[in-house]
Design a protein around this motif. Structure first.
Motif, PDB file in Angstrom:
ATOM      1  N   MET A 101       6.597  54.354  25.203  1.00  0.00           N
ATOM      2  CA  MET A 101       6.939  55.725  25.583  1.00  0.00           C
ATOM      3  C   MET A 101       7.116  55.812  27.092  1.00  0.00           C
ATOM      4  SD  MET A 101       4.842  59.262  24.868  1.00  0.00           S
ATOM      5  CE  MET A 101       3.467  58.818  25.955  1.00  0.00           C
ATOM      6  N   LYS A 102       8.154  56.516  27.523  1.00  0.00           N
ATOM      7  CA  LYS A 102       8.430  56.731  28.935  1.00  0.00           C
ATOM      8  C   LYS A 102       8.459  58.229  29.227  1.00  0.00           C
ATOM      9  CE  LYS A 102       9.196  52.396  30.152  1.00  0.00           C
ATOM     10  NZ  LYS A 102       8.403  51.680  31.179  1.00  0.00           N
ATOM     11  N   ILE A 103       7.859  58.607  30.351  1.00  0.00           N
ATOM     12  CA  ILE A 103       7.856  60.011  30.763  1.00  0.00           C
ATOM     13  C   ILE A 103       8.561  60.125  32.104  1.00  0.00           C
ATOM     14  CG2 ILE A 103       6.439  61.998  31.385  1.00  0.00           C
ATOM     15  CD1 ILE A 103       4.291  60.960  29.523  1.00  0.00           C
ATOM     16  N   TRP A 104       9.509  61.008  32.170  1.00  0.00           N
ATOM     17  CA  TRP A 104      10.286  61.236  33.397  1.00  0.00           C
ATOM     18  C   TRP A 104      10.111  62.682  33.830  1.00  0.00           C
ATOM     19  CZ3 TRP A 104      14.342  64.692  34.125  1.00  0.00           C
ATOM     20  CH2 TRP A 104      15.050  64.570  35.321  1.00  0.00           C
ATOM     21  N   THR A 105       9.855  62.895  35.118  1.00  0.00           N
ATOM     22  CA  THR A 105       9.682  64.253  35.635  1.00  0.00           C
ATOM     23  C   THR A 105      10.526  64.444  36.889  1.00  0.00           C
ATOM     24  OG1 THR A 105       7.764  63.629  36.987  1.00  0.00           O
ATOM     25  CG2 THR A 105       7.332  64.438  34.735  1.00  0.00           C
ATOM     26  N   SER A 106      10.868  65.704  37.148  1.00  0.00           N
ATOM     27  CA  SER A 106      11.679  66.011  38.324  1.00  0.00           C
ATOM     28  C   SER A 106      11.483  67.467  38.711  1.00  0.00           C
ATOM     29  CB  SER A 106      13.149  65.732  38.030  1.00  0.00           C
ATOM     30  OG  SER A 106      13.980  66.142  39.113  1.00  0.00           O
ATOM     31  N   GLU A 107      11.659  67.762  40.000  1.00  0.00           N
ATOM     32  CA  GLU A 107      11.646  69.140  40.494  1.00  0.00           C
ATOM     33  C   GLU A 107      12.854  69.347  41.396  1.00  0.00           C
ATOM     34  OE1 GLU A 107       8.091  70.454  42.353  1.00  0.00           O
ATOM     35  OE2 GLU A 107       6.836  70.206  40.575  1.00  0.00           O
ATOM     36  N   HIS A 108      13.404  70.542  41.327  1.00  0.00           N
ATOM     37  CA  HIS A 108      14.576  70.852  42.140  1.00  0.00           C
ATOM     38  C   HIS A 108      14.532  72.321  42.530  1.00  0.00           C
ATOM     39  CE1 HIS A 108      18.705  70.605  43.633  1.00  0.00           C
ATOM     40  NE2 HIS A 108      18.944  71.750  43.006  1.00  0.00           N
ATOM     41  N   ILE A 109      14.989  72.625  43.739  1.00  0.00           N
ATOM     42  CA  ILE A 109      15.005  74.010  44.228  1.00  0.00           C
ATOM     43  C   ILE A 109      16.458  74.474  44.351  1.00  0.00           C
ATOM     44  CG2 ILE A 109      14.419  75.564  46.122  1.00  0.00           C
ATOM     45  CD1 ILE A 109      12.112  73.675  46.808  1.00  0.00           C
ATOM     46  N   PHE A 110      16.760  75.586  43.683  1.00  0.00           N
ATOM     47  CA  PHE A 110      18.067  76.223  43.816  1.00  0.00           C
ATOM     48  C   PHE A 110      17.960  77.334  44.860  1.00  0.00           C
ATOM     49  CE2 PHE A 110      18.236  74.537  39.481  1.00  0.00           C
ATOM     50  CZ  PHE A 110      19.485  73.939  39.465  1.00  0.00           C
ATOM     51  N   ASN A 111      18.931  77.406  45.741  1.00  0.00           N
ATOM     52  CA  ASN A 111      18.924  78.448  46.775  1.00  0.00           C
ATOM     53  C   ASN A 111      19.559  79.741  46.256  1.00  0.00           C
ATOM     54  OD1 ASN A 111      17.708  76.834  48.819  1.00  0.00           O
ATOM     55  ND2 ASN A 111      19.674  75.824  49.153  1.00  0.00           N
ATOM     56  N   HIS A 112      19.129  80.124  45.074  1.00  0.00           N
ATOM     57  CA  HIS A 112      19.624  81.333  44.425  1.00  0.00           C
ATOM     58  C   HIS A 112      18.449  81.997  43.702  1.00  0.00           C
ATOM     59  CE1 HIS A 112      23.618  79.559  45.054  1.00  0.00           C
ATOM     60  NE2 HIS A 112      23.154  78.471  44.462  1.00  0.00           N
ATOM     61  N   PRO A 113      18.470  83.318  43.547  1.00  0.00           N
ATOM     62  CA  PRO A 113      17.376  83.993  42.853  1.00  0.00           C
ATOM     63  C   PRO A 113      17.325  83.623  41.374  1.00  0.00           C
ATOM     64  CG  PRO A 113      19.158  85.538  43.338  1.00  0.00           C
ATOM     65  CD  PRO A 113      19.477  84.263  44.069  1.00  0.00           C
ATOM     66  N   TRP A 114      16.179  83.842  40.778  1.00  0.00           N
ATOM     67  CA  TRP A 114      15.929  83.474  39.378  1.00  0.00           C
ATOM     68  C   TRP A 114      16.936  84.116  38.436  1.00  0.00           C
ATOM     69  CZ3 TRP A 114      14.453  86.403  35.053  1.00  0.00           C
ATOM     70  CH2 TRP A 114      13.994  85.674  33.950  1.00  0.00           C
ATOM     71  N   GLU A 115      17.268  85.387  38.649  1.00  0.00           N
ATOM     72  CA  GLU A 115      18.200  86.084  37.763  1.00  0.00           C
ATOM     73  C   GLU A 115      19.569  85.398  37.737  1.00  0.00           C
ATOM     74  OE1 GLU A 115      15.047  88.918  39.020  1.00  0.00           O
ATOM     75  OE2 GLU A 115      16.360  87.484  40.061  1.00  0.00           O
ATOM     76  N   THR A 116      20.033  84.943  38.900  1.00  0.00           N
ATOM     77  CA  THR A 116      21.333  84.277  38.979  1.00  0.00           C
ATOM     78  C   THR A 116      21.302  82.921  38.292  1.00  0.00           C
ATOM     79  OG1 THR A 116      21.816  85.365  41.091  1.00  0.00           O
ATOM     80  CG2 THR A 116      23.106  83.405  40.554  1.00  0.00           C
ATOM     81  N   VAL A 117      20.244  82.154  38.531  1.00  0.00           N
ATOM     82  CA  VAL A 117      20.144  80.805  37.950  1.00  0.00           C
ATOM     83  C   VAL A 117      20.031  80.860  36.431  1.00  0.00           C
ATOM     84  CG1 VAL A 117      18.751  78.700  37.853  1.00  0.00           C
ATOM     85  CG2 VAL A 117      19.136  79.839  40.046  1.00  0.00           C
ATOM     86  N   THR A 118      19.227  81.784  35.908  1.00  0.00           N
ATOM     87  CA  THR A 118      19.071  81.867  34.455  1.00  0.00           C
ATOM     88  C   THR A 118      20.352  82.365  33.789  1.00  0.00           C
ATOM     89  OG1 THR A 118      18.036  84.064  34.749  1.00  0.00           O
ATOM     90  CG2 THR A 118      16.579  82.172  34.484  1.00  0.00           C
ATOM     91  N   GLN A 119      21.077  83.260  34.451  1.00  0.00           N
ATOM     92  CA  GLN A 119      22.365  83.696  33.907  1.00  0.00           C
ATOM     93  C   GLN A 119      23.324  82.515  33.836  1.00  0.00           C
ATOM     94  OE1 GLN A 119      24.369  86.715  36.189  1.00  0.00           O
ATOM     95  NE2 GLN A 119      26.118  86.796  34.823  1.00  0.00           N
ATOM     96  N   ALA A 120      23.309  81.688  34.873  1.00  0.00           N
ATOM     97  CA  ALA A 120      24.173  80.504  34.892  1.00  0.00           C
ATOM     98  C   ALA A 120      23.757  79.493  33.832  1.00  0.00           C
ATOM     99  CB  ALA A 120      24.147  79.868  36.273  1.00  0.00           C
ATOM    100  N   ALA A 121      22.449  79.409  33.548  1.00  0.00           N
ATOM    101  CA  ALA A 121      21.953  78.463  32.553  1.00  0.00           C
ATOM    102  C   ALA A 121      22.555  78.752  31.175  1.00  0.00           C
ATOM    103  CB  ALA A 121      20.431  78.511  32.485  1.00  0.00           C
ATOM    104  N   TRP A 122      22.757  80.047  30.851  1.00  0.00           N
ATOM    105  CA  TRP A 122      23.368  80.401  29.574  1.00  0.00           C
ATOM    106  C   TRP A 122      24.830  79.980  29.527  1.00  0.00           C
ATOM    107  CZ3 TRP A 122      20.234  80.901  25.930  1.00  0.00           C
ATOM    108  CH2 TRP A 122      19.051  81.622  26.030  1.00  0.00           C
ATOM    109  N   ARG A 123      25.484  79.977  30.667  1.00  0.00           N
ATOM    110  CA  ARG A 123      26.917  79.679  30.728  1.00  0.00           C
ATOM    111  C   ARG A 123      27.183  78.269  31.255  1.00  0.00           C
ATOM    112  NH1 ARG A 123      29.546  84.599  33.938  1.00  0.00           N
ATOM    113  NH2 ARG A 123      31.343  83.222  33.642  1.00  0.00           N
ATOM    114  N   LYS A 124      26.192  77.425  31.216  1.00  0.00           N
ATOM    115  CA  LYS A 124      26.269  76.114  31.843  1.00  0.00           C
ATOM    116  C   LYS A 124      27.345  75.211  31.237  1.00  0.00           C
ATOM    117  CE  LYS A 124      23.241  72.248  33.120  1.00  0.00           C
ATOM    118  NZ  LYS A 124      21.853  71.722  33.018  1.00  0.00           N
ATOM    119  N   TYR A 125      27.554  75.317  29.935  1.00  0.00           N
ATOM    120  CA  TYR A 125      28.526  74.444  29.263  1.00  0.00           C
ATOM    121  C   TYR A 125      29.684  75.269  28.711  1.00  0.00           C
ATOM    122  CZ  TYR A 125      24.390  71.473  29.384  1.00  0.00           C
ATOM    123  OH  TYR A 125      23.286  70.783  29.790  1.00  0.00           O
ATOM    124  N   PRO A 126      30.907  74.743  28.798  1.00  0.00           N
ATOM    125  CA  PRO A 126      31.264  73.474  29.443  1.00  0.00           C
ATOM    126  C   PRO A 126      31.422  73.623  30.952  1.00  0.00           C
ATOM    127  CG  PRO A 126      33.204  74.487  28.519  1.00  0.00           C
ATOM    128  CD  PRO A 126      32.046  75.395  28.167  1.00  0.00           C
TER     129      PRO A 126
END
Length: 215
Positions: free
Chosen positions: A1-26
């Protein structure tokens, strides 16, 4: 078993990032994701629960085909929760294709950055397990490396969608300004026309009064 972790900071507010997450694909950065389909969506105590199927292409080396088989497209189950009160979005994804030999469980947390509410912190974790086939540890390393690479592309894709959203917002604002300008111009034209009509009526009334006075 392998575990991979990561952290990243977006320079945008939470509301904008989560809205984009719904429209991420394609998006052009992650062409391996073919599409998504919503299976179920409901709101429980103010929290949005969504179940989606994600269709993608995984390009395994040819030598793995004899071990785990092949598939033109792969499917994964994604279950997410969005809590607008706590400002937390959680996505949990697990593979459905190759699940007899491979288990990939991935979790993403989107939350406002604790030190700067205008930014969003993404915490990502993936657990990879290969079982029932030779070279399982090597395949786990291979899958973990692929996940890491795809995570970077996924963040780029999210930034691309955020840029698209910001462009749309600017377009709406510009359209609103043009509508307001057009409305003001129409009001001014109607006002000017009404003023001219009143001036003409006043002039005609003055002529009529003068004529009556002379008579």
């Amino acid at each position: 078993m392998k575990i991979w972790t990561s952290e990243h900071i977006f320079n945008h507010p939470w509301e904008t990032v989560t809205q984009a997450a719904w429209r991420k694909y394609p998006n052009p950065m992650t062409p391996s994701i073919i599409g998504t389909d919503v299976v179920e969506r409901r709101v429980v105590n103010g929290v949005l629960h969504t179940h989606r199927l994600v269709q993608s292409k995984w390009y395994f080396p040819k030598w793995t085909h004899a071990l785990i088989g092949t598939a033109k497209t792969c499917f994964a189950s994604e279950r997410s929760t969005v809590d607008p009160e706590r400002k937390q979005m959680v996505l949990k994804t697990n593979n459905l294709t190759f699940c007899r030999n491979i288990s990939v469980d991935e979790v993403l947390y989107y939350e406002p950055h604790p030190a700067d509410a205008s930014k969003t912190l993404l915490k990502q974790e993936a657990t990879v397990t290969v079982f029932g086939v030779p070279l399982s540890h090597y395949m786990e390393d291979l899958l973990t490396s692929t996940i890491s690479t795809n995570a970077g592309k996924g963040r780029q894709g999210l930034e691309w969608v955020i840029g698209l959203i910001n462009t749309e917002v600017k377009g709406i604002a510009r359209g609103t300004d043009e509508l307001l300008h057009s409305t003001r111009r129409s009001i001014d034209e109607v006002t000017e026309s009404a003023r001219k009509s009143m001036d003409e009526i006043s002039a005609q009334a003055a002529k009529a009064a003068k004529a009556m006075h002379i008579t």
